[in-house]
Enzyme design. Structure first.
Site, PDB file in Angstrom:
ATOM      1  N   HIS A 164       0.798  -1.236   0.000  1.00  0.00           N
ATOM      2  CA  HIS A 164       0.000   0.000   0.000  1.00  0.00           C
ATOM      3  C   HIS A 164       0.825   1.279   0.000  1.00  0.00           C
ATOM      4  O   HIS A 164       0.288   2.364  -0.158  1.00  0.00           O
ATOM      5  CB  HIS A 164      -1.028  -0.011   1.139  1.00  0.00           C
ATOM      6  CG  HIS A 164      -0.494   0.197   2.516  1.00  0.00           C
ATOM      7  ND1 HIS A 164      -0.713   1.369   3.210  1.00  0.00           N
ATOM      8  CD2 HIS A 164       0.190  -0.603   3.348  1.00  0.00           C
ATOM      9  CE1 HIS A 164      -0.175   1.255   4.425  1.00  0.00           C
ATOM     10  NE2 HIS A 164       0.376   0.074   4.527  1.00  0.00           N
ATOM     11  N   CYS A 213      -0.638   7.341  13.283  1.00  0.00           N
ATOM     12  CA  CYS A 213      -0.661   6.249  14.241  1.00  0.00           C
ATOM     13  C   CYS A 213      -2.043   5.668  14.354  1.00  0.00           C
ATOM     14  O   CYS A 213      -3.044   6.323  14.149  1.00  0.00           O
ATOM     15  CB  CYS A 213      -0.003   6.643  15.548  1.00  0.00           C
ATOM     16  SG  CYS A 213      -0.984   7.598  16.614  1.00  0.00           S
TER      17      CYS A 213
HETATM   18  N1  PLP Z   1       7.776   0.010   7.947  1.00  0.00           N
HETATM   19  C1  PLP Z   1       7.684   1.302   7.609  1.00  0.00           C
HETATM   20  C2  PLP Z   1       8.932   2.099   7.410  1.00  0.00           C
HETATM   21  C3  PLP Z   1       6.433   1.906   7.457  1.00  0.00           C
HETATM   22  O1  PLP Z   1       6.351   3.197   7.148  1.00  0.00           O
HETATM   23  C4  PLP Z   1       5.272   1.121   7.663  1.00  0.00           C
HETATM   24  C5  PLP Z   1       3.928   1.722   7.561  1.00  0.00           C
HETATM   25  O2  PLP Z   1       3.732   2.877   7.872  1.00  0.00           O
HETATM   26  C6  PLP Z   1       5.430  -0.232   7.999  1.00  0.00           C
HETATM   27  C7  PLP Z   1       6.693  -0.751   8.137  1.00  0.00           C
HETATM   28  C8  PLP Z   1       4.246  -1.121   8.219  1.00  0.00           C
HETATM   29  O3  PLP Z   1       3.700  -1.536   6.995  1.00  0.00           O
HETATM   30  P1  PLP Z   1       2.192  -2.054   6.930  1.00  0.00           P
HETATM   31  O4  PLP Z   1       1.313  -0.867   7.089  1.00  0.00           O
HETATM   32  O5  PLP Z   1       2.086  -2.682   5.568  1.00  0.00           O
HETATM   33  O6  PLP Z   1       2.016  -3.056   8.006  1.00  0.00           O
END
Ligand code: PLP
Length: 389
Positions: free
Chosen positions: A199, A317
């Site tokens: 996404h 958040c």
């Molecule tokens: N890692 C980073 C750097 C992110 O910005 C995010 C989401 O904001 C995630 C991991 C988590 O991904 P997901 O929303 O697909 O669980």
């Protein structure tokens, strides 16, 4: 009223290619584990998508494990390291919560790799720490993201990989924000594991992947069927996976985004007293983290929203509340951390969107200055955040 979406780092607009693929696949049936024709058809779609995602993350398709998103991909890497003997984890202080919280919950000891005021990981610290490693703690595991979700600052992962390899350790790279924006080939970057999420690059929410190299052993976190070669139980999200691949394919075909529109907006804001976070370091071209000294970040986000411009305060958040940014705190930005908003564009963003943001920011800022007078910057000023030494 204008409606400008500049919050791609929270989630990108879905790309038309991904939407088309998703609806097409949702309209058909078949469990990829079933042996009949419908099942085989679904399996073929998943395996084709796996090949496309392997082009995004490098390495053979057989090393791509589909997950429910970046969070699960990060957790699979960390929990696997702990399950295979890591007793002490080094995670950078600016990692996403999915890394920080999983590390804390893993049962291993956690140490934090510091960053400088530009938000760049301190590799001298890492080198010294690894030189001092006690083998009783198992092999060193280090998590260093490729690009930070709040500031866009790109981390020196290749250099970190050299250090981790020399210590016979495991480097995990969270490439969730980098994927589709800069190169994310896990082999070229020296990652033992690398995570991505659909996404953030224009695919659907709820699907991601982890790739792993020959030095990493993955251990399943959830039990059930033998999907993903026994590494991740649960029926595959076929439509999501195919749409992920379609989005990744489209993102990889695009030219690398230019920073010019973002930088023109930033220059206007700076002339009015704003402070740009991470400006002295290499950054993703789509991301601007900007503080208006003295102005509460949540209020800025709400005022911008009323003006039709959607951005985030620090990281989005899940609770809907804005909590102080651990990333900006780790950069030592003191009071400014509470005054920073994150503006992030993507595949459908235009120059007009950045201009509309700068116009709205400017109006809000002048109203604030008229009411409260010129802000006082206590902890940092633009000149403090210039080029790294
Ligand atoms: N890692 C980073 C750097 C992110 O910005 C995010 C989401 O904001 C995630 C991991 C988590 O991904 P997901 O929303 O697909 O669980």
């Amino acid at each position: 009223m204008t409606s400008v979406y500049l919050d791609y780092n929270a989630t990108a607009l879905i790309r038309p290619e991904a939407l088309e693929a998703m609806t097409r696949v949702l309209a058909r049936t078949g469990n990829p584990s079933s042996v009949h024709a419908a099942g085989r058809g679904a399996r073929a779609l998943v395996e084709e998508a796996r090949t496309d995602i392997s082009a995004l993350v490098g390495g053979p398709a057989s090393t791509v494990v589909f997950t429910s998103g970046g969070t699960e991909a990060n957790a699979l890497a960390i929990d696997s390291a702990v399950a295979t003997g890591a007793k002490r984890l080094i995670v950078s202080a600016i990692e996403h919560d999915s890394v920080l919280e999983t590390a804390k919950a893993s049962g291993a000891q956690v140490e934090y790799l510091p960053v400088d005021t530009h938000g760049v990981a301190d590799l001298a610290w890492l080198k010294a720490r690894l030189a001092d490693w006690d083998p009783i703690d198992g092999k060193p595991f280090v998590a260093l993201m490729l690009a930070n979700n709040e500031t866009g600052v790109i981390q020196p992962v290749l250099e970190a990989s050299g250090l981790v390899r020399a210590a016979d350790g495991w480097l995990h790279i969270d490439a969730v924000q980098a994927a589709g924006r800069i190169m994310t080939d896990s082999r070229a970057l020296g990652a033992d594991t690398l995570s991505v999420s659909a996404h953030k690059l224009g695919g659907p929410q709820g699907v991601g992947a982890l790739t792993f190299g020959p030095r990493a052993t993955l251990v399943r976190r959830q039990h059930g069927g033998g999907q993903e070669r026994g590494r991740r139980a649960g029926t595959e999200n076929v439509a999501g996976i195919v749409a992920f691949a379609a989005a990744a394919h489209a993102a990889m075909r695009e030219a690398e985004p230019k920073a010019a529109w973002r930088d023109a907006a930033a220059a206007r804001l700076k002339a009015e007293g704003a402070v740009i976070m991470g400006e002295g370091a290499p950054r993703l071209a789509n991301t601007l983290c900007v503080a208006a000294p003295g102005q509460d970040a949540a209020l800025q986000v709400m005022s911008l929203d009323l003006a039709g411009v959607m951005v985030s305060a620090g990281s989005a958040c899940s609770s809907g509340k804005v909590k102080p940014s651990h990333v900006l705190a780790a950069m030592g930005l003191g009071d400014l951390a509470a005054c920073a908003v994150r503006v992030s564009g993507g595949w459908a963003t235009t120059e007009d969107d950045w201009t509309a943001f700068a116009d709205a920011w400017s109006q809000i800022h002048s109203r604030f200055a008229a009411r409260h007078g010129a802000p006082v910057v206590r902890h940092a000023a633009n000149h403090d955040l210039g080029a790294p030494a």
